[in-house]
Design an enzyme around this catalytic site. Structure first.
Site, PDB file in Angstrom:
ATOM      1  N   ASP A  96       1.012  -1.174   0.017  1.00  0.00           N
ATOM      2  CA  ASP A  96       0.074   0.051   0.028  1.00  0.00           C
ATOM      3  C   ASP A  96       0.673   1.176   0.057  1.00  0.00           C
ATOM      4  O   ASP A  96       2.172   1.113  -0.299  1.00  0.00           O
ATOM      5  CB  ASP A  96      -0.688  -0.050   1.347  1.00  0.00           C
ATOM      6  CG  ASP A  96      -0.022  -0.052   2.637  1.00  0.00           C
ATOM      7  OD1 ASP A  96       0.970  -0.002   2.579  1.00  0.00           O
ATOM      8  OD2 ASP A  96      -0.702  -0.619   3.568  1.00  0.00           O
ATOM      9  N   CYS A 128       4.027   1.580   2.867  1.00  0.00           N
ATOM     10  CA  CYS A 128       5.053   0.294   2.911  1.00  0.00           C
ATOM     11  C   CYS A 128       6.241   0.701   3.459  1.00  0.00           C
ATOM     12  O   CYS A 128       6.805  -0.084   4.191  1.00  0.00           O
ATOM     13  CB  CYS A 128       5.051  -0.515   1.613  1.00  0.00           C
ATOM     14  SG  CYS A 128       5.760   0.750   0.323  1.00  0.00           S
ATOM     15  N   HIS A 174       8.411  -0.272  -3.981  1.00  0.00           N
ATOM     16  CA  HIS A 174       7.733  -0.978  -2.876  1.00  0.00           C
ATOM     17  C   HIS A 174       9.083  -1.204  -1.917  1.00  0.00           C
ATOM     18  O   HIS A 174      10.002  -1.636  -2.122  1.00  0.00           O
ATOM     19  CB  HIS A 174       7.357  -2.395  -3.209  1.00  0.00           C
ATOM     20  CG  HIS A 174       6.562  -2.767  -1.898  1.00  0.00           C
ATOM     21  ND1 HIS A 174       5.414  -2.520  -1.226  1.00  0.00           N
ATOM     22  CD2 HIS A 174       7.022  -3.926  -1.187  1.00  0.00           C
ATOM     23  CE1 HIS A 174       5.441  -3.258  -0.226  1.00  0.00           C
ATOM     24  NE2 HIS A 174       6.335  -4.546  -0.140  1.00  0.00           N
ATOM     25  N   HIS A 226      -3.331  16.288  -9.201  1.00  0.00           N
ATOM     26  CA  HIS A 226      -3.780  14.931  -9.058  1.00  0.00           C
ATOM     27  C   HIS A 226      -2.648  14.119  -8.366  1.00  0.00           C
ATOM     28  O   HIS A 226      -1.462  14.078  -8.814  1.00  0.00           O
ATOM     29  CB  HIS A 226      -4.404  14.061 -10.179  1.00  0.00           C
ATOM     30  CG  HIS A 226      -5.480  14.751 -11.045  1.00  0.00           C
ATOM     31  ND1 HIS A 226      -6.021  14.418 -12.330  1.00  0.00           N
ATOM     32  CD2 HIS A 226      -6.319  15.780 -10.633  1.00  0.00           C
ATOM     33  CE1 HIS A 226      -7.015  15.204 -12.486  1.00  0.00           C
ATOM     34  NE2 HIS A 226      -7.156  15.969 -11.569  1.00  0.00           N
TER      35      HIS A 226
END
Length: 358
Positions: free
Chosen positions: A169, A172, A278, A352
């Site tokens: 997620d 992490c 990650h 964004h």
């Protein structure tokens, strides 16, 4: 051999690439190129290099020194600022909203207590105190290795360094740091760590300026406290300093280990594995301890060598994500983007910040 190379410039006016440099290029020549790219007069240049960013000495008596002597290498990122004539900025407190409620006070207290708990664990480890089973564990003085190849020629550990998989997620990094600090895989520490980082950044607007953060100090402080914001080098460096421990990030895409806090001479270190997008924590299973070890003395090179081996093997088998080539979808407008660069440019233009890997 003096092959040509490039360096990257980051400034308030944007990012620039200075090409066709080599190790014999002089610092004076580089200053001229930087001034041309950023439209900042040479006498007004203030350049920072490395991480944490440190000022580059641009004095006239160094202008004939070459880049090799100065220590600027291929791929280096230079943060370029214009010297300010006004007084330096003052710290800006974090916005707390109008009328803090009792619930907000309780949450702030919980974050502080959680931070103190993690810090206390580290203090106990540093002083040789006992740690309860189930909490974090450090291997201090194990018996000689039965199988030396398991921990490297200079190691004293009878164990193997392994990866602990944590949820993929947006938190992490914080989940991984939480695990190596106290052995827990949960999201309870993420909000607290984000708050710590925001406080540190807000308190030092001079070091954490627009060029370093890529956005204003106040915008960054609001952004990092969002649950969907990713952490990276800035956040690792701050948490390393906050907890007083070296955090070694094993970068498997480049097969290198980035040592955050190395210059602080901390006595203990932890390891995180990074595949490009990650983070996972590394731990060691040993015959002497039922609780996995996550914190190691810096002088124990056997564990470090295992981490290097993991990086090399993972790179060879391409167990990483190339952030310049992966495909992302903007979850706000459904546009498809290729690579981290396009995502960053899209975020800058539209505001964004929610992306999903495809």
């Amino acid at each position: 051999m003096t092959g040509s190379f490039s360096v990257k410039l980051k400034s308030k006016k944007g990012q620039f690439i200075v090409k066709d440099l080599n190790q014999n290029t002089t610092l004076g020549e580089l200053k001229t190129r930087i001034a041309q790219a950023t439209a900042i007069q040479e006498l007004q240049l203030h350049v920072l290099v490395g991480y944490p960013p440190k000022p580059l000495d641009l004095s006239e008596n160094r202008e004939n020194q070459n880049l090799k002597t100065v220590g600027i290498n291929s791929g280096e990122t230079l943060i370029v600022e214009e010297k300010a004539g006004a007084a330096g900025p003052t710290s800006t407190p974090l916005a707390s909203g109008s009328g803090s409620s009792t619930m907000e006070d309780d949450e702030a207290l919980a974050r502080r207590l959680q931070a103190e708990e993690d810090a206390e664990h580290l203090r106990q480890v540093s002083s040789g105190g006992s740690i309860e089973t189930g909490a974090l564990n450090i291997v201090q003085s194990l018996e000689p290795v039965i199988s030396p190849e398991e921990s490297g020629p200079n190691g004293n550990f009878n164990g193997i360094l392994l990866k602990k998989v944590v949820p993929a997620d947006n938190s992490c990094l914080f989940t991984s740091i939480r695990f190596v600090l106290n052995g827990k895989v949960d999201n309870e520490g993420s909000e607290m760590m984000r708050h710590i980082i925001a406080q540190e950044v807000s308190a030092d607007t001079q070091q954490y300026n627009d060029a370093v953060l890529g956005k204003s100090n106040s915008d960054y402080c609001a952004w990092i406290q969002k649950a969907d914001s990713w952490g990276g080098a800035i956040e690792v460096s701050i948490l390393s300093n906050y907890y007083g421990i070296e955090i070694d990030v094993v970068d498997i895409q480049n097969a290198i280990i980035n040592r955050f806090g190395e210059d602080k001479n901390f006595g203990l270190r932890v390891f995180l594995l990074f595949d490009g997008i990650h983070y996972d924590p590394l731990y060691m299973e040993t015959q002497q301890n039922s609780v996995p070890a996550t914190i190691f003395p810096v002088e124990e090179m056997g564990v470090y060598q295992q981490a290097e081996q993991i990086a090399n093997e993972a790179k060879s088998s391409r167990q990483f994500t190339n952030v310049d080539k992966f495909t992302l979808r903007c979850m706000d407008c459904d546009v498809m983007l290729v690579g981290q660069g396009q995502a960053q440019e899209h975020a800058k233009k539209t505001g964004h910040e929610n992306f999903e890997e495809i």
